[in-house]
Design a protein around this motif. Structure first.
Motif, PDB file in Angstrom:
ATOM      1  N   PHE A 208       0.854  -1.151  -0.128  1.00 33.26           N
ATOM      2  CA  PHE A 208       0.113  -0.190  -0.041  1.00 33.26           C
ATOM      3  C   PHE A 208       0.868   1.216   0.073  1.00 33.26           C
ATOM      4  CE2 PHE A 208      -3.874  -2.492   1.775  1.00 33.26           C
ATOM      5  CZ  PHE A 208      -4.548  -2.275   0.737  1.00 33.26           C
ATOM      6  N   SER A 209       2.045   1.243   0.613  1.00 37.67           N
ATOM      7  CA  SER A 209       2.785   2.351   0.903  1.00 37.67           C
ATOM      8  C   SER A 209       3.506   2.764  -0.686  1.00 37.67           C
ATOM      9  CB  SER A 209       4.025   2.216   1.711  1.00 37.67           C
ATOM     10  OG  SER A 209       3.434   2.028   3.102  1.00 37.67           O
ATOM     11  N   LEU A 210       4.013   1.541  -1.209  1.00 40.94           N
ATOM     12  CA  LEU A 210       4.630   1.864  -2.451  1.00 40.94           C
ATOM     13  C   LEU A 210       3.415   2.429  -3.508  1.00 40.94           C
ATOM     14  CD1 LEU A 210       7.073  -1.471  -2.754  1.00 40.94           C
ATOM     15  CD2 LEU A 210       7.533   0.980  -2.425  1.00 40.94           C
ATOM     16  N   ARG A 211       2.278   1.738  -3.478  1.00 38.81           N
ATOM     17  CA  ARG A 211       1.212   2.193  -4.591  1.00 38.81           C
ATOM     18  C   ARG A 211       0.953   3.570  -4.306  1.00 38.81           C
ATOM     19  NH1 ARG A 211      -4.779  -0.041  -3.703  1.00 38.81           N
ATOM     20  NH2 ARG A 211      -4.855   1.458  -2.201  1.00 38.81           N
ATOM     21  N   ALA A 212       0.949   4.072  -2.841  1.00 36.02           N
ATOM     22  CA  ALA A 212       0.567   5.464  -2.511  1.00 36.02           C
ATOM     23  C   ALA A 212       1.730   6.604  -3.290  1.00 36.02           C
ATOM     24  CB  ALA A 212       0.345   5.605  -1.154  1.00 36.02           C
ATOM     25  N   VAL A 213       3.009   6.129  -2.743  1.00 35.79           N
ATOM     26  CA  VAL A 213       4.034   6.996  -3.317  1.00 35.79           C
ATOM     27  C   VAL A 213       4.158   6.863  -4.928  1.00 35.79           C
ATOM     28  CG1 VAL A 213       6.480   7.102  -3.491  1.00 35.79           C
ATOM     29  CG2 VAL A 213       5.414   6.472  -1.285  1.00 35.79           C
ATOM     30  N   GLY A 214       3.708   5.983  -5.506  1.00 33.80           N
ATOM     31  CA  GLY A 214       3.639   5.918  -6.936  1.00 33.80           C
ATOM     32  C   GLY A 214       2.567   6.600  -7.614  1.00 33.80           C
ATOM     33  N   ARG A 215       1.648   6.705  -6.924  1.00 36.01           N
ATOM     34  CA  ARG A 215       0.497   7.525  -7.377  1.00 36.01           C
ATOM     35  C   ARG A 215       0.873   9.196  -7.172  1.00 36.01           C
ATOM     36  NH1 ARG A 215      -4.768   4.062  -5.557  1.00 36.01           N
ATOM     37  NH2 ARG A 215      -4.628   2.568  -7.576  1.00 36.01           N
ATOM     38  N   PHE A 216       1.527   9.380  -6.340  1.00 36.14           N
ATOM     39  CA  PHE A 216       2.118  10.908  -6.138  1.00 36.14           C
ATOM     40  C   PHE A 216       3.101  11.113  -7.236  1.00 36.14           C
ATOM     41  CE2 PHE A 216       0.412  10.694  -1.519  1.00 36.14           C
ATOM     42  CZ  PHE A 216      -0.206  11.815  -1.545  1.00 36.14           C
ATOM     43  N   VAL A 217       3.946  10.239  -7.363  1.00 34.81           N
ATOM     44  CA  VAL A 217       4.813  10.496  -8.379  1.00 34.81           C
ATOM     45  C   VAL A 217       3.903  10.494  -9.902  1.00 34.81           C
ATOM     46  CG1 VAL A 217       6.851   9.393  -9.800  1.00 34.81           C
ATOM     47  CG2 VAL A 217       6.698   9.192  -7.503  1.00 34.81           C
ATOM     48  N   GLY A 218       3.068   9.722 -10.084  1.00 36.65           N
ATOM     49  CA  GLY A 218       2.029   9.604 -11.211  1.00 36.65           C
ATOM     50  C   GLY A 218       1.510  10.960 -11.700  1.00 36.65           C
ATOM     51  N   ILE A 219       1.441  11.898 -10.674  1.00 31.08           N
ATOM     52  CA  ILE A 219       0.999  13.227 -10.900  1.00 31.08           C
ATOM     53  C   ILE A 219       2.073  14.006 -11.792  1.00 31.08           C
ATOM     54  CG2 ILE A 219       0.330  15.738  -9.857  1.00 31.08           C
ATOM     55  CD1 ILE A 219      -0.340  13.953  -7.341  1.00 31.08           C
ATOM     56  N   TRP A 220       3.022  13.875 -11.656  1.00 31.57           N
ATOM     57  CA  TRP A 220       4.168  14.389 -12.638  1.00 31.57           C
ATOM     58  C   TRP A 220       4.382  13.374 -13.768  1.00 31.57           C
ATOM     59  CZ3 TRP A 220       8.825  11.913 -13.865  1.00 31.57           C
ATOM     60  CH2 TRP A 220       9.891  12.542 -14.455  1.00 31.57           C
ATOM     61  N   MET A 221       4.378  12.112 -13.418  1.00 27.84           N
ATOM     62  CA  MET A 221       4.978  11.282 -14.644  1.00 27.84           C
ATOM     63  C   MET A 221       3.716  11.101 -15.801  1.00 27.84           C
ATOM     64  SD  MET A 221       5.069   7.032 -14.691  1.00 27.84           S
ATOM     65  CE  MET A 221       5.628   7.100 -12.953  1.00 27.84           C
TER      66      MET A 221
ATOM     67  N   VAL B 159       4.196  -0.442  -6.784  1.00 29.33           N
ATOM     68  CA  VAL B 159       4.916   0.478  -7.705  1.00 29.33           C
ATOM     69  C   VAL B 159       4.126   0.563  -9.115  1.00 29.33           C
ATOM     70  CG1 VAL B 159       7.173   1.337  -8.790  1.00 29.33           C
ATOM     71  CG2 VAL B 159       7.145   0.579  -6.492  1.00 29.33           C
ATOM     72  N   PHE B 160       4.212  -0.629  -9.704  1.00 28.97           N
ATOM     73  CA  PHE B 160       3.604  -0.876 -11.189  1.00 28.97           C
ATOM     74  C   PHE B 160       2.090  -0.396 -11.130  1.00 28.97           C
ATOM     75  CE2 PHE B 160       7.457  -3.342 -10.516  1.00 28.97           C
ATOM     76  CZ  PHE B 160       8.404  -2.376 -11.129  1.00 28.97           C
ATOM     77  N   MET B 161       1.634  -0.976  -9.998  1.00 29.88           N
ATOM     78  CA  MET B 161      -0.025  -0.874  -9.825  1.00 29.88           C
ATOM     79  C   MET B 161      -0.465   0.716  -9.776  1.00 29.88           C
ATOM     80  SD  MET B 161      -1.327  -4.128  -7.994  1.00 29.88           S
ATOM     81  CE  MET B 161      -1.083  -6.029  -8.785  1.00 29.88           C
ATOM     82  N   SER B 162       0.536   1.392  -9.132  1.00 28.07           N
ATOM     83  CA  SER B 162      -0.157   2.963  -8.863  1.00 28.07           C
ATOM     84  C   SER B 162      -0.798   3.513  -9.872  1.00 28.07           C
ATOM     85  CB  SER B 162       1.158   3.423  -8.225  1.00 28.07           C
ATOM     86  OG  SER B 162       2.345   3.639  -9.435  1.00 28.07           O
ATOM     87  N   VAL B 163      -0.192   3.425 -11.016  1.00 28.40           N
ATOM     88  CA  VAL B 163      -0.991   4.671 -11.872  1.00 28.40           C
ATOM     89  C   VAL B 163      -1.989   4.107 -12.873  1.00 28.40           C
ATOM     90  CG1 VAL B 163       1.168   6.145 -11.795  1.00 28.40           C
ATOM     91  CG2 VAL B 163       0.984   4.268 -13.736  1.00 28.40           C
ATOM     92  N   ILE B 164      -2.072   2.747 -12.890  1.00 25.28           N
ATOM     93  CA  ILE B 164      -2.986   2.126 -13.897  1.00 25.28           C
ATOM     94  C   ILE B 164      -4.413   2.503 -13.715  1.00 25.28           C
ATOM     95  CG2 ILE B 164      -3.779  -0.023 -14.523  1.00 25.28           C
ATOM     96  CD1 ILE B 164      -0.941  -1.237 -14.444  1.00 25.28           C
ATOM     97  N   TYR B 165      -4.983   2.262 -12.361  1.00 25.32           N
ATOM     98  CA  TYR B 165      -6.360   2.409 -12.167  1.00 25.32           C
ATOM     99  C   TYR B 165      -6.719   4.028 -12.309  1.00 25.32           C
ATOM    100  CZ  TYR B 165     -10.979   2.772 -10.186  1.00 25.32           C
ATOM    101  OH  TYR B 165     -12.241   2.903 -10.059  1.00 25.32           O
ATOM    102  N   PRO B 166      -5.993   4.716 -11.705  1.00 25.22           N
ATOM    103  CA  PRO B 166      -6.413   6.424 -12.045  1.00 25.22           C
ATOM    104  C   PRO B 166      -6.501   6.825 -13.360  1.00 25.22           C
ATOM    105  CG  PRO B 166      -4.710   6.167 -10.170  1.00 25.22           C
ATOM    106  CD  PRO B 166      -4.739   4.746 -10.754  1.00 25.22           C
ATOM    107  N   THR B 167      -5.424   6.018 -14.322  1.00 23.95           N
ATOM    108  CA  THR B 167      -5.381   6.415 -15.476  1.00 23.95           C
ATOM    109  C   THR B 167      -6.378   6.060 -16.277  1.00 23.95           C
ATOM    110  OG1 THR B 167      -2.843   6.419 -15.288  1.00 23.95           O
ATOM    111  CG2 THR B 167      -3.888   6.684 -17.598  1.00 23.95           C
ATOM    112  N   PHE B 168      -6.860   4.457 -15.981  1.00 26.67           N
ATOM    113  CA  PHE B 168      -8.110   4.119 -16.720  1.00 26.67           C
ATOM    114  C   PHE B 168      -9.320   5.177 -16.459  1.00 26.67           C
ATOM    115  CE2 PHE B 168      -6.686  -0.512 -16.730  1.00 26.67           C
ATOM    116  CZ  PHE B 168      -6.199  -0.644 -17.968  1.00 26.67           C
ATOM    117  N   ASN B 169      -9.363   5.251 -15.092  1.00 26.92           N
ATOM    118  CA  ASN B 169     -10.522   6.205 -14.727  1.00 26.92           C
ATOM    119  C   ASN B 169     -10.547   7.612 -15.429  1.00 26.92           C
ATOM    120  OD1 ASN B 169     -12.755   5.671 -13.076  1.00 26.92           O
ATOM    121  ND2 ASN B 169     -11.412   5.751 -11.248  1.00 26.92           N
TER     122      ASN B 169
END
Length: 406
Positions: A254-267, A308-318
């Motif tokens: 969960f921690s890696l997923r949360a950090v990845g989503r914050f990075v995903g804002i930029w990525m 890490v890799f799951m972090s941006v997939i669902y928000p981007t699908f949405n």
């Protein structure tokens, strides 16, 4: 809002243990704490997602938050398992109402589809934060002898504060629906089931959530030792770091997923979203395969790493799924995607559990099913990257919805 309801929804694993002890119910009965919540979200997303488009974002968010707060406060008077299941179902319905409106609101405040995707990752990042702190709060309550139901009372208090904020904040003026558009109602949601863009991203969300749920639902069972009748389920991990990693594997995920989503804002505002999702889905599939082939000792590292890799997939699908439609339809299409999301969260772990039980209860067989979900997801995203069927459509919608103003 996302953090607040994640505190309760992703604490269900810890709560189920207490429910079984307090009400003396079976595993199947206790699992209804998860299933009925997801069914409530699914029903609300499909049949009530249109409310945000018909009655506006502010009113719908306020309605959903009010229902959620009511369900939380009623935990103070709940003294039967059946009553609590009713509250869980009501809270799922409420989440479906205010989340679809919140997702539609993201479209109202975004100036481009790329900004929309970045903002969506930010919102889901706060969901990830709630998924971390919720179970920690429940674990502390149990350790200190505090009733676990007070977690819902705490969530109800935060929800009341959010209601006041939602009422006071000036929302962007929602453009009225043009006269040539038909009135928005629940039939609008059903008609979207025939739309290739809505269904494409919805099926992707289903596959992703089905694979993701394998980690936080079944990973603890897969990592336990083969030995039985021992007080420490992870005693087979002899080294200190390995044992700690096994104990906190879900929290690390969960921690890696949360950090990845914050990075995903930029990525996601700087890279090709189709390429990122294709590569990340490949990484998830390889982690699953590696964890199965290499056994528990390898899965101990690879399964949490999937966060890490799951972090941006669902928000981007949405985000991309919603952006394929005009703003006056954002609430409705968000509801459709949310329906498939909840369906994946409910069906995925259930199917994995059935397959595991049919093979002697070994969670490894459930992860074979999850790996199948991940493989199908990768194939779909590979085809999406190669053919990019939404590129032209997104460009047309962006020009119509954002170009004139910005």
């Amino acid at each position: 809002m996302f953090m607040m309801f994640a505190m309760t929804s992703d604490s269900v694993g810890e709560i189920i243990k207490e429910v079984k002890r307090e009400f003396d119910v079976s595993n199947t009965e206790a699992s209804l704490m998860h299933s009925l919540f997801m069914i409530g979200i699914a029903f609300s997303g499909l049949f009530l997602g249109f409310l945000a488009d018909r009655f506006g974002r502010k009113r719908t968010i306020t309605l959903g938050l009010s229902l959620f707060a009511l369900s939380c406060y009623l935990f103070l008077v709940g003294n039967s398992f059946e009553f609590i299941l009713g509250l869980i179902t009501l809270s799922g319905l409420a989440v479906g109402v205010f989340k679809t409106a919140a997702l539609a609101l993201i479209g109202d405040i975004s100036r481009s589809t790329k900004e929309h995707t970045g903002t969506m990752n930010g919102a889901e990042a706060f969901f990830g934060v709630g998924a971390i702190i919720g179970p920690l709060i429940v674990a502390w309550m149990v350790r200190e002898g505090v009733d676990w139901k007070l977690l819902y009372v705490l969530a109800g208090g935060l929800c009341t504060l959010l209601i006041l904020m939602a009422w006071k904040v000036n929302y962007p003026e929602h453009a009225p629906v043009a006269t040539h558009h038909k009135p928005v109602n629940f039939m609008s949601s059903l008609k979207l089931l025939k739309n290739p863009y809505a269904m494409g991203f919805s099926i992707g969300a289903f596959l992703y959530v089905a694979a993701e749920s394998a980690i936080y639902v079944w990973m603890p069972s897969y990592l336990v030792c083969d030995a039985v009748n021992i007080s420490d389920s992870f005693s087979c991990y002899t080294s200190g770091p390995e044992k700690m990693l096994a104990v906190y594997a879900v929290s690390i995920f969960f921690s890696l997923r949360a950090v990845g989503r914050f990075v995903g804002i930029w990525m996601m505002q700087r890279f090709n979203w189709a390429l990122v999702l294709m590569l990340f889905s490949l990484a998830i599939t390889l982690c699953f395969i590696g964890g199965l082939v290499g056994g528990k000792e390898v899965a101990l590292y690879l399964f949490p790493l999937t966060g890490v890799f799951m972090s941006v997939i669902y928000p981007t699908f949405n985000s991309k799924g919603i952006c394929c439609f005009a703003k006056h339809e954002h609430g409705t299409v968000a509801g459709v995607i949310l329906f498939f999301t909840a369906a994946g969260a409910a069906a995925g772990p259930f199917i994995m559990g059935m397959v595991s039980d049919a093979n002697g209860g070994d969670a490894k067989y459930g992860f074979i099913v999850a790996t199948g979900f991940a493989c199908i997801l990768f194939i779909g995203l590979l085809l999406n990257f190669i053919f990019n069927p939404t590129e032209r459509h997104l460009a047309i919608v962006e020009k119509a919805e954002y170009g004139a103003k910005y």
